[in-house]
Design a protein around this motif. Structure first.
Motif, PDB file in Angstrom:
ATOM      1  N   LYS A 148      24.660   3.849  54.246  1.00 33.21           N
ATOM      2  CA  LYS A 148      23.600   4.327  53.345  1.00 33.21           C
ATOM      3  C   LYS A 148      24.209   5.124  52.198  1.00 33.21           C
ATOM      4  N   ALA A 149      25.227   5.925  52.499  1.00 34.49           N
ATOM      5  CA  ALA A 149      25.897   6.702  51.453  1.00 34.49           C
ATOM      6  C   ALA A 149      26.617   5.788  50.467  1.00 34.49           C
ATOM      7  N   ARG A 150      27.278   4.760  50.974  1.00 34.79           N
ATOM      8  CA  ARG A 150      27.963   3.816  50.074  1.00 34.79           C
ATOM      9  C   ARG A 150      26.972   3.094  49.165  1.00 34.79           C
ATOM     10  N   ALA A 151      25.755   2.901  49.642  1.00 29.53           N
ATOM     11  CA  ALA A 151      24.728   2.225  48.843  1.00 29.53           C
ATOM     12  C   ALA A 151      24.239   3.093  47.680  1.00 29.53           C
ATOM     13  N   LEU A 152      24.588   4.382  47.686  1.00 29.61           N
ATOM     14  CA  LEU A 152      24.201   5.257  46.574  1.00 29.61           C
ATOM     15  C   LEU A 152      24.707   4.727  45.240  1.00 29.61           C
ATOM     16  N   SER A 153      25.878   4.116  45.230  1.00 33.02           N
ATOM     17  CA  SER A 153      26.444   3.639  43.968  1.00 33.02           C
ATOM     18  C   SER A 153      25.499   2.662  43.273  1.00 33.02           C
ATOM     19  N   GLY A 154      24.728   1.914  44.021  1.00 30.12           N
ATOM     20  CA  GLY A 154      23.765   0.985  43.445  1.00 30.12           C
ATOM     21  C   GLY A 154      22.506   1.662  42.932  1.00 30.12           C
TER      22      GLY A 154
END
Length: 195
Positions: A72-78
């Motif tokens: 979920k944290a990695r998806a922040l970039s999107g």
């Protein structure tokens, strides 16, 4: 209950969710393999068919929940430039508290073999608080470049503050304690608002 010899679909998640319910409802002391399988409505030996024992099960539960939050944290970039910065970061921080996060984290700490297994997995590169911190840092830096957070915001320090506070709240919460999520939300809002 699944009949003997019939495959149980999504067995890991079914057992993990059952364990979270047991710990949230009855506390860490109530977690046994029998309590988990009874709560899951499956055969008594199913947990031991998929895990070497309760300590491995607890460790895998913690690592699974860390991995979900890290994704979920990695998806922040999107999400850069979308929604509110506070809302986006808050969603990641609050994900740590979903599914009985405080109770499950406390459970792992009461089981030394499970805690050791989690630590070894994290040292070996399994996603945990460090992966979450790095993703939040990258996201805040991207938002700073867009001017959506104060230019003086130290993204790395803000991310460390979010993750460190989440860790503190996870480790000092227990079933029946006040909900830690409002404090987390206030912290995130204050951090990204700047002076």
């Amino acid at each position: 209950m699944s009949p003997r010899g019939v495959a149980t679909p999504d067995v890991r998640e079914r057992l993990f969710a059952a364990a979270e319910r047991v710990v949230q409802r009855d506390g860490p002391g109530a977690l046994t393999s029998r309590a988990v399988t009874t709560e899951a409505g499956c055969a008594k030996g199913l947990l031991h068919t998929h895990f070497a024992g309760l300590d491995e099960f607890v460790a895998e539960l913690c690592l699974d929940r860390f991995a979900r939050t890290a994704a979920k944290a990695r998806a922040l970039s999107g999400l850069t430039g979308q929604g509110t910065v506070a809302g986006n970061v808050d969603a990641v921080a609050l994900a740590l508290f979903e599914s009985g996060g405080p109770a499950v984290s406390g459970l792992a700490m009461t089981r030394p073999a499970a805690a050791l297994r989690v630590r070894e997995a994290l040292e070996g590169g399994a996603p945990g608080f460090t992966a979450i911190q790095e993703a939040v840092t990258d996201y805040l830096e991207a938002e700073r470049r867009l001017g959506r957070v104060p230019g003086a915001l130290d993204a790395g320090t803000a991310a460390l503050t979010v993750v460190g506070t989440a860790h503190h709240l996870l480790m000092t919460s227990w079933p029946g304690a006040p909900d830690p999520r409002p404090a987390m939300t206030r912290l995130v809002a204050q951090l990204v608002a700047g002076p």
